[in-house]
Design a protein around this motif. Sequence first.
Motif, PDB file in Angstrom:
ATOM      1  N   GLY A 258       0.819  -1.206   0.000  1.00 39.98           N
ATOM      2  CA  GLY A 258       0.000   0.000   0.000  1.00 39.98           C
ATOM      3  C   GLY A 258       0.855   1.259   0.000  1.00 39.98           C
ATOM      4  O   GLY A 258       2.031   1.235   0.383  1.00 39.98           O
ATOM      5  N   GLU A 259       0.257   2.346  -0.408  1.00 46.23           N
ATOM      6  CA  GLU A 259       0.981   3.616  -0.503  1.00 46.23           C
ATOM      7  C   GLU A 259       1.511   4.082   0.846  1.00 46.23           C
ATOM      8  O   GLU A 259       2.570   4.693   0.936  1.00 46.23           O
ATOM      9  CB  GLU A 259       0.058   4.677  -1.101  1.00 46.23           C
ATOM     10  CG  GLU A 259       0.766   5.974  -1.433  1.00 46.23           C
ATOM     11  CD  GLU A 259      -0.140   6.938  -2.166  1.00 46.23           C
ATOM     12  OE1 GLU A 259      -0.114   8.123  -1.799  1.00 46.23           O
ATOM     13  OE2 GLU A 259      -0.858   6.507  -3.078  1.00 46.23           O
ATOM     14  N   LYS A 260       0.792   3.765   1.912  1.00 46.07           N
ATOM     15  CA  LYS A 260       1.190   4.204   3.243  1.00 46.07           C
ATOM     16  C   LYS A 260       2.014   3.162   4.003  1.00 46.07           C
ATOM     17  O   LYS A 260       2.382   3.387   5.152  1.00 46.07           O
ATOM     18  CB  LYS A 260      -0.048   4.572   4.059  1.00 46.07           C
ATOM     19  CG  LYS A 260      -0.776   5.777   3.504  1.00 46.07           C
ATOM     20  CD  LYS A 260      -1.954   6.146   4.367  1.00 46.07           C
ATOM     21  CE  LYS A 260      -2.659   7.372   3.800  1.00 46.07           C
ATOM     22  NZ  LYS A 260      -3.781   7.775   4.642  1.00 46.07           N
ATOM     23  N   THR A 261       2.320   2.045   3.370  1.00 42.68           N
ATOM     24  CA  THR A 261       3.099   1.002   4.025  1.00 42.68           C
ATOM     25  C   THR A 261       4.514   1.510   4.296  1.00 42.68           C
ATOM     26  O   THR A 261       5.137   2.128   3.437  1.00 42.68           O
ATOM     27  CB  THR A 261       3.163  -0.267   3.152  1.00 42.68           C
ATOM     28  OG1 THR A 261       1.845  -0.756   2.952  1.00 42.68           O
ATOM     29  CG2 THR A 261       4.005  -1.351   3.792  1.00 42.68           C
ATOM     30  N   ILE A 262       4.992   1.240   5.481  1.00 42.60           N
ATOM     31  CA  ILE A 262       6.347   1.635   5.867  1.00 42.60           C
ATOM     32  C   ILE A 262       7.294   0.495   5.502  1.00 42.60           C
ATOM     33  O   ILE A 262       7.067  -0.654   5.876  1.00 42.60           O
ATOM     34  CB  ILE A 262       6.414   1.926   7.374  1.00 42.60           C
ATOM     35  CG1 ILE A 262       5.465   3.074   7.730  1.00 42.60           C
ATOM     36  CG2 ILE A 262       7.841   2.210   7.816  1.00 42.60           C
ATOM     37  CD1 ILE A 262       5.207   3.230   9.211  1.00 42.60           C
ATOM     38  N   LEU A 263       8.356   0.828   4.771  1.00 40.28           N
ATOM     39  CA  LEU A 263       9.360  -0.163   4.390  1.00 40.28           C
ATOM     40  C   LEU A 263      10.589   0.039   5.259  1.00 40.28           C
ATOM     41  O   LEU A 263      11.171   1.127   5.266  1.00 40.28           O
ATOM     42  CB  LEU A 263       9.745   0.000   2.918  1.00 40.28           C
ATOM     43  CG  LEU A 263       8.622  -0.028   1.897  1.00 40.28           C
ATOM     44  CD1 LEU A 263       9.153   0.311   0.514  1.00 40.28           C
ATOM     45  CD2 LEU A 263       7.972  -1.384   1.882  1.00 40.28           C
TER      46      LEU A 263
END
Length: 104
Positions: A81-86
């Motif tokens: 997702g766009e807001k997923t933290i990597l």
Amino acid sequence: MNYEALVNEILARVMAKLQEMENNKSTSSECSAKTCCPDTTQSSVCTQSAPLKEMIITKRVLTESNVADARKQGITKIVVGEKTILTDLAKEYAANNGISIVKN
């Protein structure tokens, strides 16, 4: 019990299994017009290369462990997702092992 984590794990496993089944179907020696080679007739042999094995991960944080698990399943592309933290380790592990991570 953390139900959100449990649901995310089940969803990830189901999606991986569906992707695996789809890839197995498309790598057969012949294909129909509706599967991997839409511009060929049913009697034609499929000449299209196998697609990347893709996994959709809906977790809020993508860790090195998640990427390593995906690699064990033969995944070459992870969609998050766009807001997923990597995490930095996840990015590094993916880069070193030929796995692309794409934000959706």
